[in-house]
Motif scaffolding. Structure first.
Motif, PDB file in Angstrom:
ATOM      1  N   GLY A 158       1.101  12.318   8.137  1.00  0.00           N
ATOM      2  CA  GLY A 158       2.073  11.470   8.722  1.00  0.00           C
ATOM      3  C   GLY A 158       2.536  10.623   7.844  1.00  0.00           C
ATOM      4  N   HIS A 159       3.393   9.555   8.121  1.00  0.00           N
ATOM      5  CA  HIS A 159       3.769   8.552   7.293  1.00  0.00           C
ATOM      6  C   HIS A 159       4.476   7.354   8.032  1.00  0.00           C
ATOM      7  CE1 HIS A 159       7.642  10.602   7.622  1.00  0.00           C
ATOM      8  NE2 HIS A 159       8.024   9.429   7.910  1.00  0.00           N
ATOM      9  N   PHE A 160       4.296   6.328   7.648  1.00  0.00           N
ATOM     10  CA  PHE A 160       5.004   4.962   7.998  1.00  0.00           C
ATOM     11  C   PHE A 160       6.117   4.568   7.094  1.00  0.00           C
ATOM     12  CE2 PHE A 160       0.616   3.805   9.701  1.00  0.00           C
ATOM     13  CZ  PHE A 160       0.972   3.791  11.051  1.00  0.00           C
ATOM     14  N   LYS A 161       7.196   4.430   7.658  1.00  0.00           N
ATOM     15  CA  LYS A 161       8.592   3.788   6.904  1.00  0.00           C
ATOM     16  C   LYS A 161       8.470   2.357   7.114  1.00  0.00           C
ATOM     17  CE  LYS A 161      11.204   7.925   6.847  1.00  0.00           C
ATOM     18  NZ  LYS A 161      12.574   8.633   6.993  1.00  0.00           N
ATOM     19  N   LEU A 162       7.753   1.592   6.179  1.00  0.00           N
ATOM     20  CA  LEU A 162       7.399   0.131   6.466  1.00  0.00           C
ATOM     21  C   LEU A 162       5.907   0.009   7.008  1.00  0.00           C
ATOM     22  CD1 LEU A 162      10.615  -1.944   6.933  1.00  0.00           C
ATOM     23  CD2 LEU A 162       9.333  -1.656   4.821  1.00  0.00           C
ATOM     24  N   GLY A 163       4.835  -0.676   6.725  1.00  0.00           N
ATOM     25  CA  GLY A 163       3.701  -0.373   6.862  1.00  0.00           C
ATOM     26  C   GLY A 163       3.015  -0.896   8.331  1.00  0.00           C
ATOM     27  N   ASP A 194       0.891  -1.271   0.174  1.00  0.00           N
ATOM     28  CA  ASP A 194      -0.059  -0.032   0.106  1.00  0.00           C
ATOM     29  C   ASP A 194       0.652   1.303   0.008  1.00  0.00           C
ATOM     30  OD1 ASP A 194      -2.829  -1.059   0.092  1.00  0.00           O
ATOM     31  OD2 ASP A 194      -2.420  -1.774   2.235  1.00  0.00           O
ATOM     32  N   TYR A 195       0.144   2.342  -0.466  1.00  0.00           N
ATOM     33  CA  TYR A 195       0.796   3.648  -0.091  1.00  0.00           C
ATOM     34  C   TYR A 195       1.024   4.024   1.340  1.00  0.00           C
ATOM     35  CZ  TYR A 195       0.144   8.950  -0.315  1.00  0.00           C
ATOM     36  OH  TYR A 195       0.322  10.132  -0.316  1.00  0.00           O
ATOM     37  N   HIS A 196       1.933   4.543   1.633  1.00  0.00           N
ATOM     38  CA  HIS A 196       2.026   4.698   3.259  1.00  0.00           C
ATOM     39  C   HIS A 196       2.291   6.075   3.826  1.00  0.00           C
ATOM     40  CE1 HIS A 196       2.396   0.241   3.154  1.00  0.00           C
ATOM     41  NE2 HIS A 196       2.349   0.143   4.439  1.00  0.00           N
ATOM     42  N   ARG A 197       1.583   7.122   2.869  1.00  0.00           N
ATOM     43  CA  ARG A 197       1.410   8.376   3.412  1.00  0.00           C
ATOM     44  C   ARG A 197      -0.002   8.467   4.019  1.00  0.00           C
ATOM     45  NH1 ARG A 197       5.591  11.783   2.791  1.00  0.00           N
ATOM     46  NH2 ARG A 197       7.226  10.724   1.671  1.00  0.00           N
ATOM     47  N   ILE A 198      -0.304   9.317   5.370  1.00  0.00           N
ATOM     48  CA  ILE A 198      -1.444   9.312   5.955  1.00  0.00           C
ATOM     49  C   ILE A 198      -2.222  10.722   5.825  1.00  0.00           C
ATOM     50  CG2 ILE A 198      -2.695   8.964   8.180  1.00  0.00           C
ATOM     51  CD1 ILE A 198       0.257   7.525   8.676  1.00  0.00           C
TER      52      ILE A 198
END
Length: 289
Positions: A249-254, A144-148
């Motif tokens: 926000g974001h995740f670096k790895l989901g 998935d795309y991992h920006r929130i």
């Protein structure tokens, strides 16, 4: 549960999850040249990632795995499809659970629920605003795309870092590890919005190298041993005001995002349920009449 699944869960308890996650984080942030490129290409094949959606479609455009993993999508592919009074999905993912907050607890999976107060860092005053409210839990898979993004306009009131474990948050673990989301490391963002108070909880997991927000950058790592809290003004130069659809926000790895709303604040889309696919910008809920 099969023997294979039992072994997978047992390994979750036994493995040095923080050490593994930080080692992966170092590799993900490294400019490792051909090794980075080979891993990105393997990852794309393994998880069947549609690179035509990315602003930069070619793997060679990404110097680190983190750059690739937090890739931006072409904005025309995730337009806001909401009208006034409607909330947008904040992420691409799959709904784990959606429903009511009952007796201060959130449903995790069959046989498991957990405390909202604990999820938000242990302060009962933060949880009071969501008494008898609604929640949605959305799982972000590796592909998935991992920006929130923001589901509605909001003004940040408080950010809370909550230390914890780093269990996987995949469906198998959610079904078999009690109190999963309230025991994992997480970042809580509390907002004032047009629909009332809203909590967005970004939950860490095994090999999640980093959780960050647009207003503070990387929140973790480093990890801490204590709950930490930051308050923000409602107005002025230092206020954090975000519009619906803006990145938060974001995740670096989901991992997983959990949303909480006050009682009678929102009505989730009637088609939204367990295992529903979400796409950022599409309608998630409407403001209650």
């Amino acid at each position: 549960m099969s023997i294979t699944d039992k072994i997978k869960i047992a390994l979750q308890y036994a493995m040095p999850k923080h050490l593994l996650s930080r080692l992966v984080g170092r590799f993900a942030a490294a400019r490792a040249g051909i090794f980075t490129q080979l891993f990105i290409k393997w990852f794309i094949r393994q998880y069947k990632i549609d690179m035509s959606e990315a602003v930069h479609e070619q793997p060679g455009a990404y110097k680190t795995f983190n750059d690739f993993f937090t890739r931006h999508l072409k904005p025309e592919l995730r337009p806001l499809k909401t009208q006034s009074g409607q909330l947008a999905h904040p992420v691409d993912g799959v709904v784990s659970q959606v429903g009511s907050i009952k007796d201060g607890r959130i449903f995790q999976a069959k046989g498991h629920d957990y405390s909202l107060t604990e999820l938000l860092g242990g302060d009962s005053d933060n949880a009071k605003e969501f008494t008898d409210g609604e929640f949605a839990t959305i799982y972000l898979a590796p592909r998935d795309y991992h920006r929130i993004h923001m589901p509605c306009d909001g003004v940040l009131k408080k950010m809370i870092y909550v230390p914890g474990n780093l269990f996987s948050v995949n469906p198998l673990t959610a079904r078999n590890v009690p109190n999963l989301f309230a025991r994992n490391e997480r970042v809580v963002a509390l907002f004032d919005t047009d629909v009332g108070p809203m909590a967005m909880v970004l939950v860490g997991a095994t090999i999640v190298a980093s959780i960050g927000t647009v207003w503070s950058g990387t929140v973790t790592p480093p990890t801490g041993a204590q709950v930490q809290s930051w308050s923000y003004p409602a107005s002025g130069l230092n206020a954090v005001q975000l519009k619906k659809g803006e990145e938060m926000g974001h995740f670096k790895l989901g991992s997983t995002v959990i949303l909480a709303f006050a009682k009678d604040a929102v009505e989730f889309d009637p088609d939204l349920g367990h295992r529903s696919i979400t796409r950022m910008g599409e309608v998630m809920a409407s403001q209650s009449a």
